[in-house]
Design an enzyme around this catalytic site. Structure first.
Site, mmCIF file in Angstrom:
data_model
loop_
_atom_site.group_PDB
_atom_site.id
_atom_site.type_symbol
_atom_site.label_atom_id
_atom_site.label_comp_id
_atom_site.label_asym_id
_atom_site.label_seq_id
_atom_site.Cartn_x
_atom_site.Cartn_y
_atom_site.Cartn_z
ATOM 1 N N ASP A 148 -75.655 3.182 -68.214
ATOM 2 C CA ASP A 148 -76.937 3.304 -68.908
ATOM 3 C C ASP A 148 -77.196 4.760 -69.288
ATOM 4 O O ASP A 148 -77.652 5.057 -70.400
ATOM 5 C CB ASP A 148 -78.052 2.773 -68.003
ATOM 6 C CG ASP A 148 -79.429 2.966 -68.614
ATOM 7 O OD1 ASP A 148 -79.699 2.379 -69.677
ATOM 8 O OD2 ASP A 148 -80.240 3.709 -68.029
ATOM 9 N N GLU A 188 -73.324 -2.070 -70.258
ATOM 10 C CA GLU A 188 -73.545 -0.757 -69.663
ATOM 11 C C GLU A 188 -72.556 -0.489 -68.533
ATOM 12 O O GLU A 188 -72.084 0.645 -68.366
ATOM 13 C CB GLU A 188 -74.982 -0.658 -69.159
ATOM 14 C CG GLU A 188 -76.011 -0.659 -70.281
ATOM 15 C CD GLU A 188 -77.442 -0.702 -69.791
ATOM 16 O OE1 GLU A 188 -78.349 -0.421 -70.599
ATOM 17 O OE2 GLU A 188 -77.661 -1.028 -68.603
#
Length: 251
Positions: A66, A138
């Protein structure tokens, strides 16, 4: 070794390794350690059910990925849009890296077919969940960063994030109608819109939210979406477009 608990990682079966290599070919990834890539596909529902592997899931990789995704996207926007303010760049970045954008990319890459999940999650078809798909995207970024470094991870992220940024730049992305509505109401009426969650239906992995928005004693909606945030955006869009249309009629 970067990750000591690879000692508890299950051995990759030949058929699974074949799938991992095929995934790399279609996405342009070049992994040195396929166990790291395999970890990115392990959902916590698997580690919750398999006691020997209770810590073996992709959540830490997701956390790392992320941040890498955000940094790559922010850097690209900073260089690509020198005329835009911090606020504008933040809105574009948020839209580009959103669950709504990442989930379809994950499906295009076939991530739903690569996920390793617990039996309950498999039965409930949680591999179709946009949030789980986006989280896995992610995690893969995080795994690639650890395996091959920032430059390789950056190249991978840009391969799919730049087209999304271009859509938003061409006004084909999602406008932030909540912000537009709030700014208009604050300036015009000196009041704020009030959002109300009317109902929430469906199982935890596939819920539907029904929301309305009220201002100046007028209610717009209800509208439905798969997240409360999106339902509020949809309600704000209806309200904003009707209010702007009425303002034009007056003049």
């Amino acid at each position: 070794m970067i990750i000591d608990f690879f000692r508890i990682a299950p051995e990759i079966a030949p058929e699974r390794l074949k799938k991992l290599k095929f995934f790399c070919r279609i996405t342009g990834l070049k992994f040195n350690d396929y166990k790291l890539l395999d970890l990115a596909f392990h959902h916590r529902s698997y580690s919750n059910e398999i006691k020997p592997h209770r810590h073996y899931n992709n959540e830490r990789l997701e956390f790392l990925g992320d941040s890498v995704l955000g940094a790559v996207t922010a850097s690209f926007l900073y260089k690509d849009m020198p005329e835009k303010s911090e606020g504008d760049l933040s809105k574009i970045k948020a839209a580009a890296v959103s669950e709504k954008n990442l989930a379809p990319i994950a499906l295009k890459f076939g991530i739903d077919k690569m996920l390793i999940m617990g039996k309950g999650a498999e039965i409930n078809k949680e591999f179709e969940s946009p949030s789980i798909l986006a989280d896995c995207m992610e995690a893969i970024i995080g795994a690639y960063y650890l395996d091959s470094g920032y430059a390789s991870a950056e190249k991978y992220v840009l391969s799919f994030i730049v087209p999304e940024v271009r859509k938003i730049q061409q006004d084909q992305g999602v406008k932030d109608y909540k912000s537009l509505l709030q700014e208009f109401c604050q300036k015009k009426y000196r009041s704020y819109p009030e959002y109300k969650l009317l109902s929430k239906t469906g199982p935890d992995h596939d819920q539907t939210f029904n929301v309305s928005v009220s201002l100046k004693n007028v209610t717009y909606g209800p509208v439905s979406a798969k997240s409360k945030k999106q339902a509020e955006q949809n309600a704000a869009k209806i309200a904003y477009e009707k209010i702007i249309a009425n303002e034009k009629i007056k003049y």
